[in-house]
Scaffold this active site. Structure first.
Site, short mmCIF file in Angstrom:
data_model
loop_
_atom_site.label_atom_id
_atom_site.label_comp_id
_atom_site.label_asym_id
_atom_site.label_seq_id
_atom_site.Cartn_x
_atom_site.Cartn_y
_atom_site.Cartn_z
N ASP A 16 41.71 32.92 19.77
CA ASP A 16 40.49 32.38 19.17
C ASP A 16 40.61 30.86 18.95
O ASP A 16 41.71 30.35 18.72
CB ASP A 16 40.24 33.08 17.83
CG ASP A 16 38.82 32.91 17.35
OD1 ASP A 16 37.95 32.48 18.13
OD2 ASP A 16 38.56 33.23 16.17
N ASN A 64 30.86 39.83 23.08
CA ASN A 64 30.72 38.45 23.61
C ASN A 64 29.50 38.25 24.49
O ASN A 64 29.08 37.11 24.74
CB ASN A 64 31.99 38.01 24.35
CG ASN A 64 33.14 37.67 23.43
OD1 ASN A 64 34.31 37.75 23.81
ND2 ASN A 64 32.86 37.27 22.19
#
Ligand code: FPP
Length: 230
Positions: A16, A64
């Site tokens: 991330d 996503n």
């Protein structure tokens, strides 16, 4: 007592922070993702050269797709480029490349590249690199349960593990999340039951071999009890 094994057999990573890394440089998010791919190369080399057999990376989650179209297209494109470029290089190094997740929704070109990666690397044993793409942990669990039920098989911890995407692989000893958030984000929910979890504020493009070594040193000094008293 020290840990039963100083060296992990499997490391999983939630990579991330690419977007923030790019933003800090006044660049589009895609710039951060491209830099993130370079870090994958460095960290994968480091992991396998230290004798750790398995590395699993969260590249694209089932959630996503909700990102802006331009970013999604960029990630899909990066994934294709990654497969095209890295399959022969990983094959040369003896690394097996697996894509874990619901690949059925991907376009024909990507599916062909995934098949090619499988064909060229599935027998290799120097290491296993799993790229999780359109992956969700809950979906993986539901899929495994449906698979066993559909086959009329008995559901045990072993048969369940064998019905997951990670069948035949050890569970991750270490889960790392970069980028400062303290969440599992639907990643390897079943497999991380006893993983040592490391959260670091480092953004993925800044994650280094040195930081990996610090985590490995900490892991080596950890007493893993698996619920028992020693
Ligand atoms: C999270 O950063 C990153 C991802 C969406 C997954 C990681 C993707 C890569 C490293 C590149 C693609 C990989 C392959 C193999 C093609 P973020 O965008 O959520 O960052 P932020 O939290 O700073 O916004």
């Amino acid at each position: 007592m020290k840990s039963d094994k100083a060296l992990p057999r499997h490391i999983a990573i939630i990579m991330d922070g690419n977007g923030r890394w790019a933003k800090r440089r006044m660049m589009p998010r895609g710039f951060g993702h491209r830099e993130g791919v370079k870090v994958i190369d460095r960290i994968a080399d480091a992991v396998f050269s230290r004798g750790i057999g398995c590395l699993t990376l969260f590249a694209f989650s089932t959630e996503n797709w909700k990102r802006p179209e331009e970013e999604v297209d960029g990630l899909l494109d990066l994934f294709k480029k990654y497969l095209r470029k890295k399959t022969p290089l990983l094959a040369e190094k003896g690394i097996r490349l697996n894509v874990l997740g619901d690949t059925s929704v991907l376009d024909a070109e990507t599916l062909a590249l995934i098949s090619d990666a499988y064909e060229k690397t599935h027998g290799l044993r120097a290491g296993t690199l799993n790229i999780c793409f359109n992956y969700g942990g809950r979906a993986e669990i539901v899929r495994a349960a449906a698979k066993l039920a559909g086959e009329g098989r008995e559901i045990t911890e072993q048969s369940f593990s064998d019905a997951l995407y990670t069948a035949g692989m050890p569970d991750p000893d270490i889960l790392i999340r970069t980028g400062g958030e303290h969440r599992i984000s639907n990643f390897l929910l079943y497999q991380t039951a006893y993983s040592e979890i490391y959260f670091t504020g480092t953004l993925w493009p800044d994650f280094t071999e040195k930081e990996l070594d610090e985590i490995l040193a900490d892991f080596a000094a950890t007493d893993r009890r698996y619920g028992k008293v020693k």
